[in-house]
Write a protein that holds these residues in place. Structure first.
Motif, PDB file in Angstrom:
ATOM      1  N   VAL A   1      88.060  16.869 -68.443  1.00  0.00           N
ATOM      2  CA  VAL A   1      87.233  17.215 -67.291  1.00  0.00           C
ATOM      3  C   VAL A   1      87.326  16.092 -66.256  1.00  0.00           C
ATOM      4  CG1 VAL A   1      84.893  17.763 -66.524  1.00  0.00           C
ATOM      5  CG2 VAL A   1      85.661  18.492 -68.790  1.00  0.00           C
ATOM      6  N   PRO A   2      87.558  16.431 -64.985  1.00  0.00           N
ATOM      7  CA  PRO A   2      87.667  15.394 -63.960  1.00  0.00           C
ATOM      8  C   PRO A   2      86.340  14.672 -63.703  1.00  0.00           C
ATOM      9  CG  PRO A   2      88.599  17.489 -63.201  1.00  0.00           C
ATOM     10  CD  PRO A   2      87.838  17.779 -64.457  1.00  0.00           C
ATOM     11  N   GLN A   3      86.448  13.511 -63.138  1.00  0.00           N
ATOM     12  CA  GLN A   3      85.286  12.726 -62.709  1.00  0.00           C
ATOM     13  C   GLN A   3      84.393  13.552 -61.782  1.00  0.00           C
ATOM     14  OE1 GLN A   3      86.393   9.511 -60.096  1.00  0.00           O
ATOM     15  NE2 GLN A   3      84.730   8.196 -60.791  1.00  0.00           N
ATOM     16  N   ARG A   4      83.082  13.358 -61.909  1.00  0.00           N
ATOM     17  CA  ARG A   4      82.050  13.991 -61.074  1.00  0.00           C
ATOM     18  C   ARG A   4      81.833  15.473 -61.399  1.00  0.00           C
ATOM     19  NH1 ARG A   4      80.250   9.151 -60.130  1.00  0.00           N
ATOM     20  NH2 ARG A   4      81.675   7.856 -58.947  1.00  0.00           N
ATOM     21  N   THR A   5      82.470  15.987 -62.423  1.00  0.00           N
ATOM     22  CA  THR A   5      82.283  17.388 -62.792  1.00  0.00           C
ATOM     23  C   THR A   5      80.988  17.567 -63.574  1.00  0.00           C
ATOM     24  OG1 THR A   5      84.676  17.719 -62.913  1.00  0.00           O
ATOM     25  CG2 THR A   5      83.292  19.350 -64.028  1.00  0.00           C
ATOM     26  N   GLU A   6      80.259  18.632 -63.284  1.00  0.00           N
ATOM     27  CA  GLU A   6      79.053  18.937 -64.040  1.00  0.00           C
ATOM     28  C   GLU A   6      79.439  19.588 -65.360  1.00  0.00           C
ATOM     29  OE1 GLU A   6      74.765  20.397 -62.625  1.00  0.00           O
ATOM     30  OE2 GLU A   6      76.217  22.036 -62.656  1.00  0.00           O
ATOM     31  N   LEU A   7      79.000  19.003 -66.458  1.00  0.00           N
ATOM     32  CA  LEU A   7      79.324  19.512 -67.789  1.00  0.00           C
ATOM     33  C   LEU A   7      78.279  20.494 -68.286  1.00  0.00           C
ATOM     34  CD1 LEU A   7      80.358  16.120 -69.451  1.00  0.00           C
ATOM     35  CD2 LEU A   7      81.870  17.848 -68.473  1.00  0.00           C
TER      36      LEU A   7
ATOM     37  N   GLN B   1      74.528  22.430 -67.004  1.00  0.00           N
ATOM     38  CA  GLN B   1      73.581  22.685 -65.930  1.00  0.00           C
ATOM     39  C   GLN B   1      72.157  22.627 -66.454  1.00  0.00           C
ATOM     40  OE1 GLN B   1      74.546  26.432 -64.114  1.00  0.00           O
ATOM     41  NE2 GLN B   1      76.465  25.695 -63.235  1.00  0.00           N
TER      42      GLN B   1
ATOM     43  N   CYS C   1      76.608  15.151 -66.139  1.00  0.00           N
ATOM     44  CA  CYS C   1      77.725  15.009 -65.199  1.00  0.00           C
ATOM     45  C   CYS C   1      78.695  13.946 -65.701  1.00  0.00           C
ATOM     46  CB  CYS C   1      77.182  14.631 -63.822  1.00  0.00           C
ATOM     47  SG  CYS C   1      78.455  14.463 -62.545  1.00  0.00           S
TER      48      CYS C   1
ATOM     49  N   ALA D   1      86.557  10.466 -65.679  1.00  0.00           N
ATOM     50  CA  ALA D   1      87.225  11.584 -66.352  1.00  0.00           C
ATOM     51  C   ALA D   1      86.843  11.540 -67.830  1.00  0.00           C
ATOM     52  CB  ALA D   1      88.731  11.475 -66.182  1.00  0.00           C
TER      53      ALA D   1
END
Length: 255
Positions: free
Chosen positions: A46-52, A54, A107, A111
Motif C-alpha cells: 500500500v502506498p504512503q498516505r493511503t487509508e487502510l 475507515q 493511515c 509505504a
C-alpha cells in the motif's frame, strides 16, 4: 499482490513480525504459527498516505502490518490527532473483537505491506488452538495500555518528557520484532507527525529534539533515531516498559 490461501512455510517468514509479537506474550508452538500463516488470504503493498481502515466501518478481516509504519487517526473538523503508531507486527485495530467499530481511521505513514486474515477463519482457529486467542487478547490488552500511557503523556508530561517517552516506547516495541539495534532504529516520521501524536506544534517538536540532542541522549534526523543514552532518556520520561508487557529490552551488538 498475492491472493488466495498461502503456503504455510512461505507465509511464516513473511508474517515474522506479527508472529514474533504474538509469541512475545504467549508461547506458540509450530502448529500455532502454521495455523495463523495458513489463514492469510492476501498480502498487499500500500502506498504512503493511503487509508487502510475507515472510521466506524466494520470489517470481516483482520489487517496486520508486515512492513512500514502506519497510525490511527481521529479527525475533528479540520484537525487530526494521531492516537497510536503502528509498526510491523501490529494489528491495524481490534474492531474484530467488538460489535461496533471505533471512530478512528488507520493511515499508512510510509509505504506498507499488509496481510489480510478473515475474522471468521481466525475465530475458528482460536477455538481449536486457544493459545492463539490468549496471545491475541494479550496484544489487545497491551494496545489499551499503550493508549492509557499516551493519555498520561498528553496530560502530565512536559514536552521533553513526551518526546523521550515516545522514543523509549517505540524502541522497546521495535526490539520485540527485531527492527531496532542496541541504539538506533529507522523511524519514517516527520516532525509534524510527531507533533500530531504528542499534542505539540512542529516548532515545539523541533526545539525539543534539539534540546535532547544537546543533552546527548537522542538524535532524530532523516528518519533515523539514535538513542545515545537510553537510560538517561528513560529517566527523563520516567519510562517503565512493563505496560508493554516487557522487561527492559536487552541490548544487542547491532546498531
Amino acid at each position: 499482490m498475492q491472493q488466495g490461501p498461502q503456503n504455510g512455510s512461505t507465509e511464516i517468514g513473511r508474517l515474522r513480525p506479527f508472529l514474533a509479537n504474538l509469541a512475545s506474550h504467549v508461547h506458540l508452538g509450530e502448529a500455532d504459527l502454521r495455523g495463523i500463516a495458513q489463514l492469510v488470504t492476501e498480502c498487499r503493498k500500500v502506498p504512503q498516505r493511503t487509508e487502510l481502515v475507515q472510521g466506524k466501518q466494520q470489517s470481516g478481516e483482520v489487517q496486520v502490518i508486515l512492513s512500514g509504519f502506519a497510525c490511527r487517526i481521529k479527525t475533528l473538523h479540520d484537525r487530526r490527532q494521531i492516537t497510536s503508531y503502528l509498526i510491523p507486527g501490529d494489528i491495524c485495530d481490534h474492531r474484530y473483537l467488538a460489535d461496533r467499530a471505533p471512530d478512528q481511521s488507520v493511515c499508512a505513514i510510509s509505504a506498507v505491506e499488509v496481510a489480510h486474515i478473515p475474522v471468521e477463519a481466525l475465530t475458528d482457529l482460536c477455538e481449536r488452538q486457544p493459545r492463539i486467542m490468549r496471545a491475541l487478547l494479550r496484544v489487545s490488552a497491551i494496545d489499551s495500555a499503550i493508549a492509557a500511557e499516551w493519555m498520561v503523556n498528553l496530560g502530565l508530561r512536559t514536552a521533553q518528557q513526551r518526546v523521550a517517552q515516545l522514543f523509549c516506547e517505540l524502541y522497546a516495541r521495535l526490539r520485540v520484532v527485531q527492527l531496532a539495534g542496541s541504539q538506533a532504529f529507522d523511524l519514517p516520521l516527520t516532525q509534524a507527525e510527531l507533533g500530531e501524536a504528542l499534542g505539540l506544534s512542529t516548532v515545539h517538536v523541533n526545539r525539543t529534539l534539539q534540546d535532547l540532542r544537546r543533552r546527548e541522549v537522542l538524535t532524530f534526523r532523516s528518519g533515523r533515531a539514535i538513542l545515545h543514552d537510553r537510560q538517561k532518556l528513560a529517566e527523563i520520561a520516567a519510562f517503565d516498559s512493563h505496560y508493554l508487557g516487557l522487561s527492559d529490552p536487552t541490548p544487542n551488538e547491532a546498531a
